[in-house]
Structure formats: structure tokens, C-alpha cells
Design an enzyme around this catalytic site. Structure first.
Site, PDB file in Angstrom:
ATOM      1  CB  SER A  75       0.378  -9.232 -11.111  1.00 12.65           C
ATOM      2  OG  SER A  75      -0.948  -9.110 -10.645  1.00 12.65           O
ATOM      3  CB  SER A  76      -4.054  -9.170 -14.627  1.00  9.71           C
ATOM      4  OG  SER A  76      -4.506  -9.879 -13.496  1.00  9.71           O
ATOM      5  CD  GLU A  77      -5.665  -8.803  -9.035  1.00  9.91           C
ATOM      6  OE1 GLU A  77      -6.890  -8.783  -8.877  1.00  9.91           O
ATOM      7  OE2 GLU A  77      -4.911  -9.494  -8.356  1.00  9.91           O
ATOM      8  CG  HIS A  96      -4.259  -8.389  -4.147  1.00 12.56           C
ATOM      9  ND1 HIS A  96      -5.486  -8.175  -3.563  1.00 12.56           N
ATOM     10  CD2 HIS A  96      -4.501  -9.127  -5.255  1.00 12.56           C
ATOM     11  CE1 HIS A  96      -6.418  -8.757  -4.309  1.00 12.56           C
ATOM     12  NE2 HIS A  96      -5.844  -9.346  -5.331  1.00 12.56           N
ATOM     13  CG  HIS A  98      -7.911 -13.627  -4.152  1.00 12.60           C
ATOM     14  ND1 HIS A  98      -8.153 -14.181  -5.393  1.00 12.60           N
ATOM     15  CD2 HIS A  98      -7.489 -12.355  -4.395  1.00 12.60           C
ATOM     16  CE1 HIS A  98      -7.884 -13.280  -6.342  1.00 12.60           C
ATOM     17  NE2 HIS A  98      -7.469 -12.169  -5.767  1.00 12.60           N
ATOM     18  CE1 TYR A 117      -3.668  -4.021  20.886  1.00 16.11           C
ATOM     19  CE2 TYR A 117      -4.948  -5.574  22.180  1.00 16.11           C
ATOM     20  CZ  TYR A 117      -3.743  -5.172  21.642  1.00 16.11           C
ATOM     21  OH  TYR A 117      -2.623  -5.917  21.851  1.00 16.11           O
ATOM     22  CG  HIS A 159     -10.590  -8.877  -5.927  1.00 14.62           C
ATOM     23  ND1 HIS A 159     -10.292  -8.061  -6.999  1.00 14.62           N
ATOM     24  CD2 HIS A 159      -9.507  -9.681  -5.776  1.00 14.62           C
ATOM     25  CE1 HIS A 159      -9.102  -8.379  -7.484  1.00 14.62           C
ATOM     26  NE2 HIS A 159      -8.607  -9.360  -6.762  1.00 14.62           N
ATOM     27  CE1 TYR A 213       6.003   3.659  24.415  1.00 10.54           C
ATOM     28  CE2 TYR A 213       3.642   3.658  24.020  1.00 10.54           C
ATOM     29  CZ  TYR A 213       4.723   3.964  24.821  1.00 10.54           C
ATOM     30  OH  TYR A 213       4.517   4.560  26.023  1.00 10.54           O
TER      31      TYR A 213
HETATM   32 ZN   LIG Z   1      -6.795 -10.423  -6.803  1.00 10.38          ZN
END
Ligand SMILES: [Zn+2]
Length: 219
Positions: A75-77, A96, A98, A117, A159, A213
Site C-alpha cells: 500500500s502506498s500508505e 486505516h 476513508h 463517554y 483523507h 476493566y
Molecule cells: Zn488513505
């Protein structure tokens, strides 16, 4: 060097999580990516192959120095995944995507405040938004690193979002919770610009309860 984390089962768990992410509407097509921390680097989804076409051999082992097996394209990321593990020392998985409502808020630079909460699942009193940088760049990795030092999940301007966890199941669960909180906040913003929020001392109490917990893992 062999990597004991690089197993067929771990590779398949990444594919299964990707399929789940698309089936539950957290992600569309090939835009998200998922990784697992390994001994020698990370296992991550490849670039540009749909999850339903993936087989375990397609998952890429990217080494600490950024190298990977010939002819495989991660992946380019992948860079910001390493940055996420540097910031969140106990994380073993990074998700990750979108997701639509999380990304909607990220575009507007609206961190999710303590409207509920459950915002404490991110590790603090909000789910923050990091600044924009072009995908795949060192600049984006730096922003991700900075954002994940204090939080387990962040929104990324123009993004998407990142969620981390000690296991892939917990990172996936957190990604789902962040999108649920984002959906709630988007709904509230249609009624008022300033929905009421819980005070910091209440979020501190919830954080302590989560610590003592633990969160139950959902299968
Ligand atoms: Zn992305």
C-alpha cells in the site's frame, strides 16, 4: 531472517479484516489499508488490489528499512503505518480507512469532542484531526506520528481515519467505534453547532474504568 509473525493465518486475518471493513461500510473499494506489526517490519495490504481478490501471498512484508520482496508493491500508505507503531508502542495492528462520517468531520477539521463517554476509547477527551499532507509522504508520516502519541485513533484532514490496537480485532473494533461517534456528531451538528459535552473529569473517570476493566474483545 525468518519472521515468526509472518504466518499464513496472520496474512489471512488482514484479508478478512479488509473484507469486513468493506462489508460494514467502513471503507470503499481499495482505499483503506491494514497492517500487523511483525518482528522484522510489518505485514500490510498490497497496493491497488481489491480485498475480495486477495490471497495470503499478496500481503506484503515490508522490512524496517522499507524493503520488500521483489515484484510486490505494498500500500502506498505503508510509511505512516510504521509511524503509527513508533507512536503507539503497544499497538500490534493498524487500520486505516476513508469512512464517510469520520472523513466528513476530518474535512471540516472538526475533532470529535466528548459528546458521548465512548469518545474515551480513543485514549482522551476527543478524537483529534491531524493536518493534511499528501498521501505516501514523510510529511504525512510525521503528522500521524505526532497525532498518535496521545491517542489510539485520529482523523486525517481531507483523507480519513486511523485506528490502532493491541490486536487486529481491537483495532477493527476501534475503527468501528470512531465511525459510530463520527456519525453521532454529524447528526448532532444538523441540530446545533455546539452540542453539549462531558467535562474532562468525567472522561478521566471513564478512562480509568477502561484501564482497570479493559475493553472486551468482540469477535
Ligand atoms: Zn488513505
Amino acid at each position: 531472517m525468518t519472521d515468526r509473525m509472518d504466518t499464513r493465518q496472520n496474512r489471512q486475518s488482514i484479508i478478512d479484516a479488509g473484507l469486513e471493513m468493506n462489508a460494514t461500510g467502513l471503507n470503499q473499494g481499495t482505499s483503506g489499508n491494514i497492517s500487523l506489526r511483525c518482528e522484522t517490519g510489518i505485514l500490510i495490504t498490497p497496493s491497488g488490489i481489491a480485498y475480495d481478490k486477495l490471497v495470503p501471498e499478496d500481503i506484503v512484508l515490508v522490512r524496517e528499512d522499507g524493503s520488500c520482496p521483489d515484484e510486490q508493491v505494498p500500500s502506498s500508505e505503508w510509511k505512516f503505518h510504521f509511524a503509527a507503531y513508533r507512536a503507539q508502542k503497544t499497538a500490534n495492528a493498524v487500520v486505516h480507512n476513508h469512512a464517510l462520517n469520520a472523513t466528513t468531520l476530518a474535512i471540516l477539521n472538526r475533532p470529535i469532542p466528548a459528546i458521548h463517554y465512548m469518545v474515551a476509547v480513543g485514549g482522551g477527551n476527543d478524537i483529534p484531526v491531524i493536518d493534511y499532507a499528501t498521501y505516501g509522504t514523510g510529511a504525512l508520516s510525521d503528522l500521524v506520528h505526532e497525532g498518535l502519541i496521545e491517542r489510539k485513533a485520529i482523523l486525517m484532514r481531507h483523507h480519513g481515519m486511523i485506528a490502532t490496537g493491541p490486536t487486529l480485532a481491537k483495532a477493527m473494533w476501534l475503527a468501528g467505534e470512531v465511525e459510530a461517534l463520527a456519525t453521532l456528531y454529524v447528526n448532532l451538528l444538523q441540530i446545533t453547532d455546539t452540542p453539549p459535552c462531558l467535562p474532562d473529569d468525567e472522561i478521566d473517570r471513564v478512562l480509568k474504568k477502561f484501564e482497570s476493566y479493559g475493553l472486551r474483545e468482540k469477535a
